[in-house]
Design an enzyme around this catalytic site. Sequence first.
Site, PDB file in Angstrom:
ATOM      1  N   THR A 185      38.134  20.572  30.349  1.00 18.04           N
ATOM      2  CA  THR A 185      38.579  21.192  31.596  1.00 18.04           C
ATOM      3  C   THR A 185      37.357  21.545  32.412  1.00 18.04           C
ATOM      4  OG1 THR A 185      38.489  23.386  30.647  1.00 18.04           O
ATOM      5  CG2 THR A 185      40.607  22.291  30.586  1.00 18.04           C
ATOM      6  N   GLU A 330      45.327  21.085  30.035  1.00 17.59           N
ATOM      7  CA  GLU A 330      45.862  21.591  28.761  1.00 17.59           C
ATOM      8  C   GLU A 330      47.305  21.141  28.520  1.00 17.59           C
ATOM      9  OE1 GLU A 330      44.156  23.237  30.966  1.00 17.59           O
ATOM     10  OE2 GLU A 330      42.821  24.725  30.072  1.00 17.59           O
ATOM     11  N   LYS A 440      44.410  41.698  45.571  1.00 15.88           N
ATOM     12  CA  LYS A 440      45.201  42.918  45.387  1.00 15.88           C
ATOM     13  C   LYS A 440      44.889  43.884  46.516  1.00 15.88           C
ATOM     14  CE  LYS A 440      46.538  43.036  40.589  1.00 15.88           C
ATOM     15  NZ  LYS A 440      46.276  43.493  39.254  1.00 15.88           N
ATOM     16  N   TRP A 445      50.161  42.447  45.322  1.00 14.56           N
ATOM     17  CA  TRP A 445      49.547  41.120  45.286  1.00 14.56           C
ATOM     18  C   TRP A 445      49.831  40.326  46.561  1.00 14.56           C
ATOM     19  CZ3 TRP A 445      50.539  38.773  39.742  1.00 14.56           C
ATOM     20  CH2 TRP A 445      49.881  39.578  38.789  1.00 14.56           C
TER      21      TRP A 445
HETATM   22  P1  AMP Z   1      43.317  20.903  36.025  1.00 10.74           P
HETATM   23  O1  AMP Z   1      43.382  21.230  34.592  1.00 10.74           O
HETATM   24  O2  AMP Z   1      41.928  20.629  36.520  1.00 10.74           O
HETATM   25  O3  AMP Z   1      44.264  19.821  36.408  1.00 10.74           O
HETATM   26  O4  AMP Z   1      43.760  22.212  36.827  1.00 10.74           O
HETATM   27  C1  AMP Z   1      44.995  22.830  36.596  1.00 10.74           C
HETATM   28  C2  AMP Z   1      45.249  23.864  37.655  1.00 10.74           C
HETATM   29  O5  AMP Z   1      45.378  23.241  38.945  1.00 10.74           O
HETATM   30  C3  AMP Z   1      46.550  24.607  37.493  1.00 10.74           C
HETATM   31  O6  AMP Z   1      46.454  25.638  36.550  1.00 10.74           O
HETATM   32  C4  AMP Z   1      46.809  25.107  38.898  1.00 10.74           C
HETATM   33  O7  AMP Z   1      46.082  26.285  39.170  1.00 10.74           O
HETATM   34  C5  AMP Z   1      46.276  23.997  39.754  1.00 10.74           C
HETATM   35  N1  AMP Z   1      47.393  23.158  40.190  1.00 10.74           N
HETATM   36  C6  AMP Z   1      47.817  22.010  39.627  1.00 10.74           C
HETATM   37  N2  AMP Z   1      48.870  21.517  40.299  1.00 10.74           N
HETATM   38  C7  AMP Z   1      49.149  22.386  41.307  1.00 10.74           C
HETATM   39  C8  AMP Z   1      50.142  22.471  42.336  1.00 10.74           C
HETATM   40  N3  AMP Z   1      51.060  21.531  42.488  1.00 10.74           N
HETATM   41  N4  AMP Z   1      50.097  23.539  43.165  1.00 10.74           N
HETATM   42  C9  AMP Z   1      49.173  24.500  43.037  1.00 10.74           C
HETATM   43  N5  AMP Z   1      48.212  24.474  42.080  1.00 10.74           N
HETATM   44  C10 AMP Z   1      48.200  23.449  41.231  1.00 10.74           C
END
Ligand code: AMP
Length: 543
Positions: A185, A330, A440, A445
Amino acid sequence: MNGLMMDVSLTITSIMQHAQQVHGDQEIVSVTRDNPRHRYTYREAFKRTRQLANAMAAWKLPRGSRIATLAWNDYRHFETYYATACSGYVCHTINPRLFPEQIVYIINHADDQVVFVDPDFMPLIEAVAGQCPNVREWVVLTTEDHMPDTKLSNVTCYERLVHGHSDQFTWPDLDEREACALCYTSGTTGNPKGVLYSHRSTMLHAYATLMPDAMGLSARDAVLPIVPMFHVNAWGTPYACPMVGAKLVYPGNKMGDGETLSALINEEGVTMSAGVPTVWLGLLAYLKASGNTVESLKRIIVGGAACPLSVMEDFDRYGVETRVGWGMTEMSPLGSVNESTAARDEYGEEVFAKQRLKAGRPIFGVEMKIVDDEGKELPWDGEAFGSLKVRGPWICSNYYEIEGASDAHSEEGWFETGDVATIDAQGYMAITDRTKDVIKSGGEWISSIDVENVATDHPKVAEAAVIGRYHPKWSERPLLVVVRAPDGQDLSSEEMLAWFDGKIAKWWTPDAVEFVDELPHGATGKIHKVGLRDQFKDYAFEA
Ligand code: AMP
């Protein structure tokens, strides 16, 4: 009493065998540096995969060894996915956009034995190779004629490696719980963490993505994955497409080039594509400027970050359905998909505009809950915000080689996503923030994503982000940081702030606007909020 059904292991080896027998004539088309339009069939792809597996066997690596890739989306990368995993090794896809120190860290942490590298990344490899003592071989994904000059000694040409070998190979019997792929990640703090997928999780995830209200793929589709194969395995498309015999169209290093994407869509009859919001801006800008259309394209999946409404509405004009997908490295990655467009007539225009922005409903196989600070479950009423937790067979149970359970796994059987969300009575989940980005104000929020969505809908805004900054009375208030659109250079703070009137709660409206030439982005193209907060660390509001 147990059932009396066959206990056949769910391994991706079976995808390969199925695709070559049943969809052997279907094509994989790729842009590479040595060929602007390479094409061959699944049958030929898996024949070369067996040759590559023979070449790998000569390295005599122990089962489970990690073999890495630093590569774009193309057919050679596809071959390495299958040759590694089906030989019993782990395909570790590395994001080349990480900082060199992070790349060194993950190559060493994963203990990668061999790295397959696109020629574009040779300078990067030359810079880091000396710090990666366990890598025995760097294999350059090109032909002999196109091999770059290099001072490194342990460098091999991919085509030379493959060609000398037999195309007969007996794949080992694998247990479905064995690891097949590894992806780190790109966390914004601390070292990257490894997510280790199994054959079983990968298979189940691929099945699930094929469902009609998820990616909904079939043998009649041609799929253009713009999401990189180093970003959560291109969202599972290298597995799902051969399962159903969909054509694969790979853009190589041209994923940010609107003209190439438009040509690939039109000339290869692409019906479905997938990528993060930023890539669509490039394609849409090219379509607008050139007057070209994308007649064959029916559907795109947009995920990885919130998708601006303006992107969806632009695609509406081209007759393309936008589906928001939400997920994480994940989670293999898919957790939810917003299929509301299929029923858009059932909503009024205003309600639909809100509904389609949500992250969608959990796909079968992913369970969700939202909890408050004490861990108490919150109602699915579309109002209550809470920390989003998930569980399911393609969600990681811990990170690779870390000590103890990660903080995200503190509740037995659940994974804490780090996202803050609402879920409505129909099961539509909406991400309002990352836990770390939540603002906040006076103890309440504010959803930075909702504020950003409204800001980016302004025609004079190219990109926008909201961060919380210190306020003596409210402890934090939102600051809006904006990149003006090329033809919106006269946008003022007053005009920007007036835009929020009636669109969001009054107290969510940012207290100030700062204009910048560009926003910091992370390795997967998302806005880097930590970097942005750092840039504005001395910014404070007055009482
Ligand atoms: P990654 O592991 O790099 O794909 O990042 C995952 C994170 O991307 C998630 O926990 C979200 O915070 C963000 N994310 C993924 N898809 C979306 C979505 N459709 N809208 C908003 N945030 C998203």
